[in-house]
Design a protein around this motif. Structure first.
Motif, short mmCIF file in Angstrom:
data_model
loop_
_atom_site.label_atom_id
_atom_site.label_comp_id
_atom_site.label_asym_id
_atom_site.label_seq_id
_atom_site.Cartn_x
_atom_site.Cartn_y
_atom_site.Cartn_z
N ASN A 17 0.83 -1.14 0.09
CA ASN A 17 0.09 0.08 0.10
C ASN A 17 0.80 1.15 0.05
O ASN A 17 0.63 2.01 -0.74
CB ASN A 17 -0.93 0.17 1.29
N HIS A 18 1.96 1.31 0.86
CA HIS A 18 2.83 2.38 0.97
C HIS A 18 3.53 2.61 -0.49
O HIS A 18 3.65 3.68 -0.87
CB HIS A 18 3.90 1.94 2.08
N ILE A 20 2.57 1.62 -3.48
CA ILE A 20 1.44 2.15 -4.46
C ILE A 20 1.16 3.63 -4.02
O ILE A 20 1.18 4.52 -4.94
CB ILE A 20 -0.03 1.44 -4.38
N LYS A 21 0.84 4.09 -2.93
CA LYS A 21 0.72 5.40 -2.59
C LYS A 21 1.90 6.36 -2.95
O LYS A 21 1.77 7.60 -3.66
CB LYS A 21 0.31 5.76 -1.01
N GLU A 22 3.15 6.07 -2.62
CA GLU A 22 4.26 6.78 -2.70
C GLU A 22 4.58 7.14 -4.09
O GLU A 22 5.00 7.93 -4.59
CB GLU A 22 5.44 5.84 -2.22
N ARG A 23 4.40 6.09 -4.90
CA ARG A 23 4.59 6.08 -6.44
C ARG A 23 3.33 6.68 -7.46
O ARG A 23 3.38 6.46 -8.35
CB ARG A 23 4.98 4.91 -7.20
N ASN A 24 2.18 6.82 -6.46
CA ASN A 24 1.27 7.49 -7.15
C ASN A 24 0.63 6.37 -8.30
O ASN A 24 0.15 6.93 -9.33
CB ASN A 24 1.29 8.80 -7.87
N LEU A 25 0.47 5.22 -7.85
CA LEU A 25 -0.03 4.11 -8.65
C LEU A 25 -1.47 3.73 -8.53
O LEU A 25 -2.05 4.14 -7.49
CB LEU A 25 0.82 2.95 -8.56
N LYS A 26 -2.00 3.10 -9.55
CA LYS A 26 -3.53 2.88 -9.12
C LYS A 26 -3.66 1.33 -8.87
O LYS A 26 -2.94 0.46 -9.43
CB LYS A 26 -4.22 2.99 -10.80
N GLN A 27 -4.40 1.13 -7.63
CA GLN A 27 -4.56 -0.31 -7.12
C GLN A 27 -4.73 -1.29 -8.27
O GLN A 27 -4.28 -2.41 -8.32
CB GLN A 27 -5.17 -0.26 -6.01
#
Length: 75
Positions: A17-18, A20-27
């Motif tokens: 999760n971290h 994904i958020k850090e890299r501004n990716l879409k789940q």
């Protein structure tokens, strides 16, 4: 100290999760690339569904990170 499966899974889920958020990716995009449906991936990241070794390997591959990155526990 060895971690039980649920604990190590929640650490992995937190770290995924971290990242994904850090890299501004879409789940949903990560789920798709790793071969999961969003309906399968989301519960894994929320700690409601255990991730198997093969699942973690797919996620590592898609995120391009080292296994140590997913299993490290923040102090």
């Amino acid at each position: 100290k060895l971690l039980d499966i649920a604990t190590s899974n929640s650490i992995v889920a937190e770290n995924v999760n971290h990242i994904i958020k850090e890299r501004n990716l879409k789940q949903s995009a990560i789920a798709q690339k790793a071969g999961f449906t969003p309906q399968d991936f989301n519960p894994m990241l929320k700690g409601r569904k255990l991730m198997r070794a093969i699942d973690i390997a797919s996620i590592l591959d898609v995120l391009g990170v080292d296994a140590n990155e997913l299993f490290k526990k923040e102090e």
